[in-house]
Design an enzyme around this catalytic site. Structure first.
Site, PDB file in Angstrom:
ATOM      1  N   HIS A   1      41.671  35.441  42.362  1.00  0.00           N
ATOM      2  CA  HIS A   1      40.687  35.192  40.858  1.00  0.00           C
ATOM      3  C   HIS A   1      41.417  34.188  39.902  1.00  0.00           C
ATOM      4  O   HIS A   1      40.714  33.069  39.614  1.00  0.00           O
ATOM      5  CB  HIS A   1      40.487  36.544  40.318  1.00  0.00           C
TER       6      HIS A   1
ATOM      7  N   GLU B   1      40.578  30.327  38.726  1.00  0.00           N
ATOM      8  CA  GLU B   1      40.428  30.028  37.443  1.00  0.00           C
ATOM      9  C   GLU B   1      41.109  28.930  37.199  1.00  0.00           C
ATOM     10  O   GLU B   1      40.633  27.963  36.373  1.00  0.00           O
ATOM     11  CB  GLU B   1      40.791  31.137  36.855  1.00  0.00           C
TER      12      GLU B   1
END
Ligand code: NDP
Length: 473
Positions: A185, A189
């Site tokens: 994740h 990002e």
């Protein structure tokens, strides 16, 4: 009565998580190595719910219902081990330790195995959303034994962000699965932020627009396919002016920092053999920006690159499409990496569920994730997100604009490693033949590494230093 759950480590994340639990009606025991933080939390926020302050870890353990559940929110690494060691001495079999910090998934695997020996359950939970998310609803990615989720899952689902009534929390898989997914994740990002930054740079230097104008562009984009938290905050940052009235983005030092999860993602991708070029370019772009002395030396040697603004009517929309297509690639790569790790470690991760729990609470929350969820729900075995009908159409529609933007960037001398490498990745996957054939030939020439042929089975070697005939290896 006794507390339902406990939090130890009451810096920003831990105290906000404890308040979130208390506000949801859970009686929460709180502890911090330095008790002053625990007292400050009770003084300032004690009225928000049912807290029990504990001066020592033993007090914390004694204040809990059994089986106990203790969330650790301390500095990742050594401090987390120190707290786990101390807790494992005083907890009883069946109790559960939950690490909500940014642990490396390999540490989580090690810790889970060690605590299992002592009859303790260990949950490595990725928690995303920063301090705001911890307080008002983060995205939570808990790993660990399935039975642990029965106890802690309902609590986490209660305090997690909700999207369309669904909690942004699901049992990710065994041992390090949760922290692995949290790591990816963060890698995604990085890629997403880099692509947005490149779009800004193009609109600024090629488009000749001011930060305020570009802020408007991002605000508009935020009402379409690109709708996301990162696009939204980009518009906010770009329109902000400092006390002198100067756009803030023009006075912030252009050296990006990093805390390490992007780097971890790339390191793990190298181990797994998954090309996460978008994440790698983003990590390297940050590190390039930080080499300020080297940048100056090269600018001095060559002269700073002069970019002449040449706006045209299509630029803004072309950049939007290039951003979207590049973003699809970055997410496709990130999901490939999760799938590969899941296979490697037998985690059995549901990719669609990961998209679901990233829709709210976390930094990469976006409309877009609904499409990703639909893609994996329709076909859990997708070879790549790119081949899902929706994303295939989207990328096909964007392709011409994407190429124009990359050409413009390269011609103008505006560095866009994210856009360029995403396009190269797409072209790489699409090519009928890759020059990898030549690489295999070179490897066979200097190292007798052999090659396979397209026209018959087996491995072959050409006798390069002999008569150059071919032998079967
Ligand atoms: P920090 O990472 O700054 O850690 C500070 C806390 O760790 C304090 O409570 C401190 O106690 C405690 N601590 C440090 N060393 C020890 C030790 N040896 N023994 C016991 N306690 C110790 O706090 P954050 O709130 O920023 O983050 C907590 C965790 O959450 C980290 O793992 C972080 O990576 C992760 N995280 C952070 C996010 C963020 O946005 N900040 C987002 C998502 C996850 P004391 O007060 O006594 O010094």
């Amino acid at each position: 009565g006794k507390a339902r759950i406990a939090v130890t480590g009451l810096a920003t994340m831990g105290s906000n998580l404890a308040r979130n639990l208390a506000r949801h009606g859970f009686k929460v025991a709180v502890h911090n190595r330095t008790p002053a933080k625990m007292k400050a939390l009770l003084d300032e926020h004690g009225h928000e719910g049912d807290f029990v302050g504990a001066e020592t870890l033993q007090d914390l353990v004694d204040s809990l219902q059994t089986p106990r559940q203790i969330i650790i929110m301390v500095k990742a690494g050594g401090p987390t081990d120190a707290v786990i060691d101390e807790l494992s001495e005083i907890l009883e079999p069946g109790d559960m330790v939950i690490d909500g910090g940014n642990a490396h998934y390999a540490d989580t695997r090690r810790r889970e195995a060690a605590l299992k020996e002592k009859g303790l359950l260990f949950v490595g939970a990725g928690i995303s959303g920063g301090e705001e998310g911890a307080l008002n609803g983060p995205s939570i990615m808990p790993g660990g034994p399935a039975e642990s989720y029965k106890h802690v899952g309902p609590v986490f689902e209660e305090i997690a962000a909700k999207v369309d009534g669904q909690p942004c929390c699901v049992h990710v898989g065994p041992d390090g699965a949760g922290h692995f997914v949290k790591m990816v994740h963060n890698g995604i990002e990085y890629a997403d932020m880099q692509l947005i930054a490149e779009a800004f740079d193009l609109l600024s230097r090629v488009g000749g627009q001011t930060p305020a104008e570009i802020s408007e562009v991002f605000t508009q984009w935020n009402s379409g396919d690109l709708e996301s938290y990162l696009v939204e905050i980009t518009a906010e940052v770009l329109k902000h002016v400092d006390a002198n009235g100067t756009p803030l983005v023009q006075v912030i030092e252009d050296a990006a920092e990093q805390k390490g999860t992007g780097r971890w993602t790339v390191q793990e991708a190298l181990e797994l053999g998954v090309p996460v070029t978008g994440i790698a370019e983003a990590v390297f772009a940050r590190s390039l920006s930080g080499h300020t002395d080297q940048r100056k030396a090269v600018r001095d040697a060559f002269g700073a690159s002069e970019v002449v603004a040449k706006p045209d009517a299509d630029l803004v929309d072309d950049v939007r499409q290039a951003l979207y297509a590049s973003k699809v690639v970055a997410y496709a790569q990130g999901f490939d990496m999760i799938r590969e790790a899941s296979k490697n470690y037998d985690w059995n991760i549901d990719l669609g569920a990961m998209a679901t729990i990233w829709r709210g609470g976390c930094i990469i929350r976006a409309q877009f994730l609904n499409r990703i969820r639909e893609a994996y729900d329709a076909n859990p075995d997708l070879a790549s997100l790119l081949v899902d009908n929706y994303f295939r159409d989207a990328v096909q529609n964007a392709e011409a604009a994407w190429r124009r933007v990359v050409v413009r960037a390269v011609e103008s001398g505006v560095p866009t490693p994210g856009f360029v490498s995403a396009l190269a990745y797409y072209d790489g996957l699409r090519s009928e033949r890759l020059p990898a054939a030549l690489v295999q030939g070179q490897r066979d020439f200097f190292g007798a590494h052999t090659y396979r042929r397209v026209d018959r089975p087996g491995s072959f070697h050409t006798l390069w230093s002999g008569d150059r005939s071919e032998v079967e290896a």
